[in-house]
Each structure stands twice: as structure tokens, then as C-alpha cells.
Design a protein around this motif. Structure first.
Motif, PDB file in Angstrom:
ATOM      1  N   ILE A  81       0.843  -1.203   0.000  1.00 20.66           N
ATOM      2  CA  ILE A  81       0.000   0.000   0.000  1.00 20.66           C
ATOM      3  C   ILE A  81       0.872   1.244   0.000  1.00 20.66           C
ATOM      4  O   ILE A  81       0.613   2.202  -0.733  1.00 20.66           O
ATOM      5  CB  ILE A  81      -0.963  -0.013   1.201  1.00 20.66           C
ATOM      6  N   ARG A  82       1.930   1.243   0.807  1.00 16.14           N
ATOM      7  CA  ARG A  82       2.845   2.392   0.837  1.00 16.14           C
ATOM      8  C   ARG A  82       3.471   2.632  -0.527  1.00 16.14           C
ATOM      9  O   ARG A  82       3.570   3.774  -0.989  1.00 16.14           O
ATOM     10  CB  ARG A  82       3.944   2.168   1.870  1.00 16.14           C
ATOM     11  N   SER A  83       3.922   1.561  -1.176  1.00 13.12           N
ATOM     12  CA  SER A  83       4.568   1.757  -2.483  1.00 13.12           C
ATOM     13  C   SER A  83       3.545   2.240  -3.514  1.00 13.12           C
ATOM     14  O   SER A  83       3.874   3.067  -4.363  1.00 13.12           O
ATOM     15  CB  SER A  83       5.254   0.476  -2.946  1.00 13.12           C
ATOM     16  N   ARG A  86       3.113   5.920  -2.901  1.00  8.48           N
ATOM     17  CA  ARG A  86       4.274   6.658  -3.403  1.00  8.48           C
ATOM     18  C   ARG A  86       4.222   6.789  -4.925  1.00  8.48           C
ATOM     19  O   ARG A  86       4.499   7.860  -5.473  1.00  8.48           O
ATOM     20  CB  ARG A  86       5.565   5.956  -2.996  1.00  8.48           C
ATOM     21  N   MET A  87       3.865   5.685  -5.597  1.00  6.16           N
ATOM     22  CA  MET A  87       3.784   5.727  -7.056  1.00  6.16           C
ATOM     23  C   MET A  87       2.667   6.657  -7.507  1.00  6.16           C
ATOM     24  O   MET A  87       2.829   7.380  -8.499  1.00  6.16           O
ATOM     25  CB  MET A  87       3.569   4.322  -7.614  1.00  6.16           C
ATOM     26  N   ALA A  88       1.548   6.673  -6.790  1.00  4.20           N
ATOM     27  CA  ALA A  88       0.445   7.568  -7.144  1.00  4.20           C
ATOM     28  C   ALA A  88       0.882   9.027  -6.982  1.00  4.20           C
ATOM     29  O   ALA A  88       0.556   9.872  -7.811  1.00  4.20           O
ATOM     30  CB  ALA A  88      -0.773   7.274  -6.291  1.00  4.20           C
ATOM     31  N   ALA A  94       4.301  14.065 -11.742  1.00  2.00           N
ATOM     32  CA  ALA A  94       4.741  14.056 -13.141  1.00  2.00           C
ATOM     33  C   ALA A  94       3.650  14.607 -14.045  1.00  2.00           C
ATOM     34  O   ALA A  94       3.941  15.355 -14.994  1.00  2.00           O
ATOM     35  CB  ALA A  94       5.112  12.640 -13.560  1.00  2.00           C
ATOM     36  N   ASN A  95       2.423  14.269 -13.746  1.00  3.58           N
ATOM     37  CA  ASN A  95       1.300  14.782 -14.538  1.00  3.58           C
ATOM     38  C   ASN A  95       1.198  16.297 -14.393  1.00  3.58           C
ATOM     39  O   ASN A  95       0.919  16.993 -15.362  1.00  3.58           O
ATOM     40  CB  ASN A  95      -0.001  14.101 -14.101  1.00  3.58           C
ATOM     41  N   ALA A  96       1.434  16.813 -13.192  1.00  5.42           N
ATOM     42  CA  ALA A  96       1.387  18.255 -12.979  1.00  5.42           C
ATOM     43  C   ALA A  96       2.473  18.948 -13.797  1.00  5.42           C
ATOM     44  O   ALA A  96       2.261  20.051 -14.313  1.00  5.42           O
ATOM     45  CB  ALA A  96       1.548  18.578 -11.502  1.00  5.42           C
ATOM     46  N   HIS A  97       3.644  18.332 -13.967  1.00  7.21           N
ATOM     47  CA  HIS A  97       4.710  18.923 -14.783  1.00  7.21           C
ATOM     48  C   HIS A  97       4.313  18.969 -16.255  1.00  7.21           C
ATOM     49  O   HIS A  97       4.708  19.879 -16.976  1.00  7.21           O
ATOM     50  CB  HIS A  97       6.016  18.148 -14.627  1.00  7.21           C
ATOM     51  N   TYR A  98       3.564  17.984 -16.702  1.00  7.51           N
ATOM     52  CA  TYR A  98       3.107  18.005 -18.090  1.00  7.51           C
ATOM     53  C   TYR A  98       2.018  19.056 -18.313  1.00  7.51           C
ATOM     54  O   TYR A  98       1.983  19.703 -19.346  1.00  7.51           O
ATOM     55  CB  TYR A  98       2.572  16.626 -18.508  1.00  7.51           C
TER      56      TYR A  98
END
Length: 117
Positions: A81-83, A86-88, A94-98
Motif C-alpha cells: 500500500i505504501r509503495s 508513493r507511485m500515485a 509528473a502529470n502536474a509537470h506536463y
């Protein structure tokens, strides 16, 4: 042998409920089931009173061994769940940078710095 046997039965159900793997689609339902079983077992554990017969002591040893396995399985689920979280978060960032590429500069390459001033 009533209460010890009841704790043994609930612990066995808990062991089966925590069997791996936990697909992310059914994780929430399984967590709810494990939570219900843990609460029920907690109620039975409050009613435990010594002395214990030899048969009850044997069941107790099984409960302790199963409990260690249950804890290890739940730790593994917690780590998954933690990983996933973190991935989410990384995907969201990353989506915000795009979406907004010039809000925050990613690097300072090509910037000139005059150290005399």
C-alpha cells in the motif's frame, strides 16, 4: 475449552483472510474483513482466563505461530500500500509537470552566474 477454541477458530479465519496475494481491486474488502476478524478476536482475547488445559495450551501455541505469520502478511500488505501511494504521488507530480511545464523549473542548465557580483 470454549474461549481458547473460539480464539483459535477466529485466528484460523484471520490466517485464511490474510492469504497472499492481495490484488489492488479487492484490497479494501479484504482489509474490512480482516478488521472485523481482528475486532472479534480482540473481544475473545479479553475473556481468556487461566488455568489452561494441555489441549488449550497446544491451541495457544498454534495461535502464537499463526499470529506471527499473520503479522508478516499484514506488514507485506502495508508495504504494498505504501509503495502504491508513493507511485500515485509520483504520477500526480509528473502529470502536474506536463500540465504546467513552466511553473517550476526542472533544472538550471544554461543559466549564467557571475560570481564577481
Amino acid at each position: 475449552m470454549g474461549v481458547v477454541h473460539d480464539v483459535w477458530v477466529v485466528t484460523k479465519q484471520l490466517l485464511e483472510a490474510t492469504a497472499l496475494p492481495w490484488p489492488s481491486e479487492e484490497r479494501e474488502e479484504r482489509l474490512a474483513a480482516v478488521d472485523r476478524l481482528l475486532r472479534r478476536r480482540e473481544e475473545w482475547l479479553r475473556e481468556l482466563r487461566p488455568p489452561y488445559s494441555e489441549e488449550e495450551q497446544q491451541l495457544g501455541r498454534e495461535i502464537v505461530a499463526w499470529n506471527q505469520e499473520i503479522e508478516a502478511r499484514l506488514r507485506q500488505v502495508r508495504d504494498e500500500i505504501r509503495s502504491d501511494l508513493r507511485m500515485a504521488g509520483a504520477k500526480r507530480q509528473a502529470n502536474a509537470h506536463y500540465v504546467h511545464p513552466y511553473e517550476q523549473p526542472l533544472s538550471f542548465d544554461g543559466m549564467f552566474y557571475d560570481k564577481r557580483r
